[in-house]
Design a protein around this motif. Structure first.
Motif, short mmCIF file in Angstrom:
data_model
loop_
_atom_site.label_atom_id
_atom_site.label_comp_id
_atom_site.label_asym_id
_atom_site.label_seq_id
_atom_site.Cartn_x
_atom_site.Cartn_y
_atom_site.Cartn_z
N MET A 2 0.85 -1.19 0.00
CA MET A 2 0.00 0.00 0.00
C MET A 2 0.88 1.24 0.00
SD MET A 2 -3.21 -0.55 -0.12
CE MET A 2 -4.12 0.77 0.63
N GLY A 32 -9.82 1.02 -15.07
CA GLY A 32 -10.49 -0.26 -14.85
C GLY A 32 -11.98 -0.12 -15.08
N GLN A 35 -14.35 0.94 -9.96
CA GLN A 35 -13.45 1.74 -9.11
C GLN A 35 -12.40 0.84 -8.48
OE1 GLN A 35 -15.88 3.85 -6.29
NE2 GLN A 35 -16.77 5.19 -7.85
N GLU A 36 -12.83 -0.33 -8.00
CA GLU A 36 -11.92 -1.26 -7.34
C GLU A 36 -10.82 -1.73 -8.29
OE1 GLU A 36 -15.26 -1.51 -7.32
OE2 GLU A 36 -15.73 -1.08 -5.23
N ALA A 37 -11.20 -2.03 -9.53
CA ALA A 37 -10.22 -2.48 -10.51
C ALA A 37 -9.21 -1.38 -10.82
CB ALA A 37 -10.91 -2.94 -11.79
N LEU A 39 -8.29 1.04 -8.84
CA LEU A 39 -7.41 1.19 -7.68
C LEU A 39 -6.38 0.07 -7.60
CD1 LEU A 39 -9.95 2.41 -4.99
CD2 LEU A 39 -8.05 3.71 -5.96
N ARG A 40 -6.79 -1.16 -7.90
CA ARG A 40 -5.83 -2.27 -7.93
C ARG A 40 -4.75 -2.01 -8.97
NH1 ARG A 40 -10.28 -5.58 -7.51
NH2 ARG A 40 -10.24 -5.99 -9.75
N GLN A 41 -5.19 -1.59 -10.15
CA GLN A 41 -4.25 -1.34 -11.24
C GLN A 41 -3.30 -0.18 -10.92
OE1 GLN A 41 -3.82 -3.20 -13.97
NE2 GLN A 41 -5.42 -4.57 -13.32
N ASN A 43 -2.28 0.80 -8.00
CA ASN A 43 -1.30 0.39 -6.99
C ASN A 43 -0.16 -0.36 -7.67
OD1 ASN A 43 -1.72 1.04 -4.06
ND2 ASN A 43 -3.79 0.49 -4.65
N GLU A 44 -0.48 -1.19 -8.64
CA GLU A 44 0.56 -1.89 -9.40
C GLU A 44 1.39 -0.87 -10.20
OE1 GLU A 44 0.72 -5.11 -12.99
OE2 GLU A 44 -0.77 -5.43 -11.41
#
Length: 71
Positions: A2, A32, A35-37, A39-41, A43-44
């Protein structure tokens, strides 16, 4: 991992996707279908941005830990 950078998350009609931008890391963004996708992307993407900066000896900004701008 994070990261503690500000993330701006918004819907883009042009891209038909949610976009997540990290203003403190120039050019660092991801998208994405949800929203969740996004945010995951993003972070990567932050990890890749930081790894690339380290590899080239570029400065890595410290997270400001506060709101950068108001809409």
């Amino acid at each position: 991992m994070m990261y503690k950078y500000e993330i701006i998350l918004y819907w883009s009609d042009a891209d038909s996707a949610f976009v997540a931008e990290v203003p403190e890391l120039p050019g660092c963004m991801a998208h994405g279908d949800t929203q969740e996708a996004a945010l995951r992307q993003v972070n990567e993407a932050m990890g890749l941005w930081i790894d690339t900066a380290r590899e080239f000896g570029d400065p890595i900004p410290e997270p400001k830990g506060e709101r950068l701008m108001l809409a």
